[in-house]
Design an enzyme around this catalytic site. Structure first.
Site, PDB file in Angstrom:
ATOM      1  N   GLU A 273      -8.648  15.518  -1.887  1.00 46.96           N
ATOM      2  CA  GLU A 273      -8.336  14.118  -2.224  1.00 46.96           C
ATOM      3  C   GLU A 273      -8.349  13.226  -0.992  1.00 46.96           C
ATOM      4  OE1 GLU A 273      -4.398  14.350  -3.880  1.00 46.96           O
ATOM      5  OE2 GLU A 273      -5.010  15.576  -5.580  1.00 46.96           O
ATOM      6  N   PRO A 274      -9.434  13.187  -0.238  1.00 46.47           N
ATOM      7  CA  PRO A 274      -9.433  12.348   0.971  1.00 46.47           C
ATOM      8  C   PRO A 274      -9.535  10.867   0.632  1.00 46.47           C
ATOM      9  CG  PRO A 274     -11.605  13.315   0.648  1.00 46.47           C
ATOM     10  CD  PRO A 274     -10.719  13.877  -0.438  1.00 46.47           C
ATOM     11  N   GLY A 275      -8.762  10.066   1.310  1.00 43.99           N
ATOM     12  CA  GLY A 275      -8.840   8.620   1.133  1.00 43.99           C
ATOM     13  C   GLY A 275      -9.258   7.980   2.437  1.00 43.99           C
ATOM     14  N   ARG A 276      -8.296   7.867   3.351  1.00 47.39           N
ATOM     15  CA  ARG A 276      -8.516   7.191   4.633  1.00 47.39           C
ATOM     16  C   ARG A 276      -9.770   7.682   5.361  1.00 47.39           C
ATOM     17  NH1 ARG A 276      -4.057   5.384   7.646  1.00 47.39           N
ATOM     18  NH2 ARG A 276      -2.835   6.894   6.481  1.00 47.39           N
ATOM     19  N   ARG A 312      -0.629  -2.913   7.650  1.00 43.33           N
ATOM     20  CA  ARG A 312      -0.306  -1.681   8.368  1.00 43.33           C
ATOM     21  C   ARG A 312       0.452  -1.907   9.679  1.00 43.33           C
ATOM     22  NH1 ARG A 312      -3.232   1.784  10.036  1.00 43.33           N
ATOM     23  NH2 ARG A 312      -2.078   3.530   9.190  1.00 43.33           N
ATOM     24  N   TYR A 316       4.022  -0.157   9.456  1.00 41.09           N
ATOM     25  CA  TYR A 316       4.140   1.136  10.153  1.00 41.09           C
ATOM     26  C   TYR A 316       4.056   0.998  11.666  1.00 41.09           C
ATOM     27  CZ  TYR A 316       2.120   2.270   5.549  1.00 41.09           C
ATOM     28  OH  TYR A 316       1.824   2.332   4.219  1.00 41.09           O
ATOM     29  N   CYS A 345       5.155 -16.731   7.912  1.00 36.01           N
ATOM     30  CA  CYS A 345       6.452 -17.060   8.506  1.00 36.01           C
ATOM     31  C   CYS A 345       7.366 -15.857   8.619  1.00 36.01           C
ATOM     32  CB  CYS A 345       7.116 -18.147   7.678  1.00 36.01           C
ATOM     33  SG  CYS A 345       6.058 -19.581   7.561  1.00 36.01           S
ATOM     34  N   GLU A 346       7.004 -14.915   9.445  1.00 32.44           N
ATOM     35  CA  GLU A 346       7.833 -13.746   9.727  1.00 32.44           C
ATOM     36  C   GLU A 346       7.497 -13.282  11.131  1.00 32.44           C
ATOM     37  OE1 GLU A 346       9.036 -10.933   7.273  1.00 32.44           O
ATOM     38  OE2 GLU A 346       8.416 -11.862   5.379  1.00 32.44           O
ATOM     39  N   TYR A 373      -6.481   1.248   3.287  1.00 32.16           N
ATOM     40  CA  TYR A 373      -5.143   0.663   3.161  1.00 32.16           C
ATOM     41  C   TYR A 373      -5.075  -0.720   3.807  1.00 32.16           C
ATOM     42  CZ  TYR A 373      -4.342   5.536   1.983  1.00 32.16           C
ATOM     43  OH  TYR A 373      -4.439   6.784   1.418  1.00 32.16           O
TER      44      TYR A 373
HETATM   45  N1  LLP Z   1      -3.485  12.386  -2.455  1.00 31.81           N
HETATM   46  C1  LLP Z   1      -2.236  11.939  -2.653  1.00 31.81           C
HETATM   47  C2  LLP Z   1      -1.406  12.557  -3.675  1.00 31.81           C
HETATM   48  C3  LLP Z   1      -1.751  10.887  -1.857  1.00 31.81           C
HETATM   49  O1  LLP Z   1      -0.513  10.459  -2.039  1.00 31.81           O
HETATM   50  C4  LLP Z   1      -2.577  10.295  -0.873  1.00 31.81           C
HETATM   51  C5  LLP Z   1      -2.110   9.184  -0.044  1.00 31.81           C
HETATM   52  C6  LLP Z   1      -3.895  10.793  -0.730  1.00 31.81           C
HETATM   53  C7  LLP Z   1      -4.304  11.852  -1.530  1.00 31.81           C
HETATM   54  C8  LLP Z   1      -4.860  10.234   0.281  1.00 31.81           C
HETATM   55  O2  LLP Z   1      -4.412  10.468   1.576  1.00 31.81           O
HETATM   56  P1  LLP Z   1      -5.337  10.099   2.832  1.00 31.81           P
HETATM   57  O3  LLP Z   1      -6.532  11.018   2.812  1.00 31.81           O
HETATM   58  O4  LLP Z   1      -5.736   8.696   2.689  1.00 31.81           O
HETATM   59  O5  LLP Z   1      -4.470  10.339   3.990  1.00 31.81           O
HETATM   60  N2  LLP Z   1      -0.584   3.146   3.280  1.00 31.81           N
HETATM   61  C9  LLP Z   1      -0.510   4.216   4.255  1.00 31.81           C
HETATM   62  C10 LLP Z   1      -1.037   5.531   3.708  1.00 31.81           C
HETATM   63  C11 LLP Z   1      -0.379   5.952   2.414  1.00 31.81           C
HETATM   64  C12 LLP Z   1      -0.924   7.256   1.880  1.00 31.81           C
HETATM   65  C13 LLP Z   1      -0.420   7.509   0.505  1.00 31.81           C
HETATM   66  N3  LLP Z   1      -0.937   8.691  -0.127  1.00 31.81           N
HETATM   67  C14 LLP Z   1      -1.225   3.777   5.526  1.00 31.81           C
HETATM   68  O6  LLP Z   1      -1.752   2.672   5.568  1.00 31.81           O
HETATM   69  O7  LLP Z   1      -1.254   4.523   6.502  1.00 31.81           O
END
Ligand code: LLP
Length: 417
Positions: A273-276, A312, A316, A345-346, A373
């Protein structure tokens, strides 16, 4: 971004700003494709490609054009809401390649996903399992289920994006998972399919993911011994990317190798499940310097992007490299250390602290590694319309989201009679 600091693929950022205005997210199709290929080729090199499904985590960036690029590459999708389900379908993704994660799915979302025929529900609690069984019964289906186990592994990342410790709200406690599987196997409207885990995001050290895989595999084997044979193992996302020029991230092949080595010779299918890591470095946020404000202690460069566009840094304390995109004629100012801040305004509204840049008002800046993100977490705080989004494909430029208009921001509101 091209090494010259001014182009994305064949298109100049100065032209993009002139045509679409700022702030504007700019993505590269080639970079998206490369990131996906790095994942797929690594699976291939380990002999796992044929039995793996790469489910892009939609939350990282859910623009339809981005989802569509991944759908065309053969990706599946990891969703966390009914809204993301609708997006994936609208973008041409197929339901049978969707996994549905999240700690709080509503009954309406469960029903919609059952009716669409998704690949699997990643269930995070005993109550959710019972609710899902009930909903599935009411629509005359069996819900395909994986239990998200919490392996109690420290991902060693920012606490807000660390999810695999006992103290986190995520997943089923590792010690309770075995019994919950036996319960699930006995429920009439549940089909036990797999197991999943996700320990956190922006992980740069491969060891915690490999440790989590070990724990998951041991549980899979214990379950098999009592007749619960799982079809797939989902090891989540989390692979980190490079945010700073001086802090490299491991290549996909290096990050994934220790985890994948543990999967060789097994029979289960695999889900990731890669996102970033698929979108982060494929996007930047283009913004213009509105005002330079020298101060006694700090010099501020106020730009037209803000925390509502890219949350971000504020949320963070995240670092994004910021580079100047020069239009040739700008006289070069003296380099100074600037606080790069937005108009919101923060005091927390900053995009970068203490950046050495030679700036003039009107200059363009690119905030790098903003593909993940960024836009997906953007808001309308301060009644700021959200940015335009553009995708570059070779020499072609495609507007993939028009800039919001102010009237749209209050179109759903009404005053009292
Ligand atoms: N699978 C699940 C169940 C997740 O909760 C997430 C991310 C992913 C996969 C994808 O993870 P990745 O490959 O993107 O690391 N907003 C934050 C990151 C929040 C991640 C939430 N879950 C940021 O900007 O760093």
């Amino acid at each position: 971004m091209h090494k010259d600091g001014q182009h994305v693929e064949g298109v100049g950022l100065v032209d993009i700003a002139a045509r679409f205005g700022t702030p504007c997210y700019v993505y590269s199709r080639a970079a998206l494709t490369r990131a996906y290929a790095a994942y797929r080729d690594t699976l291939q090199a380990h002999g796992l490609a044929d039995r793996s499904l790469i489910c892009y985590a939609v939350k990282a960036n859910s623009n339809l054009a981005i989802l569509n690029v991944f759908a065309r590459l053969g990706a599946g999708f990891d969703i966390v809401s009914g809204g993301e389900l609708a997006r994936v379908i609208a973008a041409g993704g197929s339901a049978d390649r969707i996994v549905f994660s999240g700690v709080g799915k509503s009954r309406a979302e469960m029903r919609a996903a059952l009716e669409a025929g998704i690949h699997c529900f990643n269930v995070e609690s005993a109550s959710e399992l019972d609710q899902l069984s009930e909903v599935a019964g009411s629509v005359g289906r069996r819900a395909p289920v994986s239990l998200r186990v919490n392996p109690d592994v420290d991902a060693r990342t920012h606490p807000y994006i660390s999810t695999g410790l006992k103290s986190a709200k995520f997943g089923v406690a590792f010690n309770e998972a075995f019994d919950l599987y036996r319960h699930a196997a006995a429920l009439p409207h549940i089909a036990v399919k797999g197991i999943d885990c996700h320990i956190g995001s922006q992980l740069l050290d491969p060891a915690p993911a490999a440790e989590a895989a070990d724990k998951v595999l041991a549980l899979v084997d214990r379950l098999a011994a009592v007749g619960i044979a799982l079809e797939h193992i989902d090891l989540g996302g989390g692979m980190g990317i490079q945010y700073r020029a001086d802090e490299p991230a491991p290549a996909a092949s290096d990050y994934l190798a220790p985890m994948l080595a543990k999967l060789a010779g097994r029979r289960e299918k695999l889900v990731f499940e890669p996102g970033r890591s698929l979108v982060g470095n494929a996007g930047l946020l283009l913004t213009r310097v509105e005002v330079l404000k020298p101060g006694e202690e700090k010099h501020f460069a106020v730009v037209d992007a803000a925390m509502n566009d890219l949350m971000r840094p504020a949320l963070y304390d995240a670092w994004h490299d910021i580079v100047k995109v020069s239009a040739d004629e700008t006289p070069t100012a003296r380099a100074m250390r600037y606080e790069i801040v937005g108009p919101v305004c923060e005091s927390g509204d900053f995009l970068g602290h203490d950046r050495l840049l030679a700036l003039n008002e009107g200059d363009l800046l690119a905030i790098l590694s903003a593909g993940a993100y960024g836009m997906s977490m953007a808001s309308n705080y301060n009644t700021r319309p959200r940015a335009a989004e553009v995708m570059i494909d070779g020499d072609a430029v495609h507007l993939i989201r028009r800039r919001e208009e102010v009237a749209q921001l209050f179109a759903l509101e009404s005053t009292l009679p």
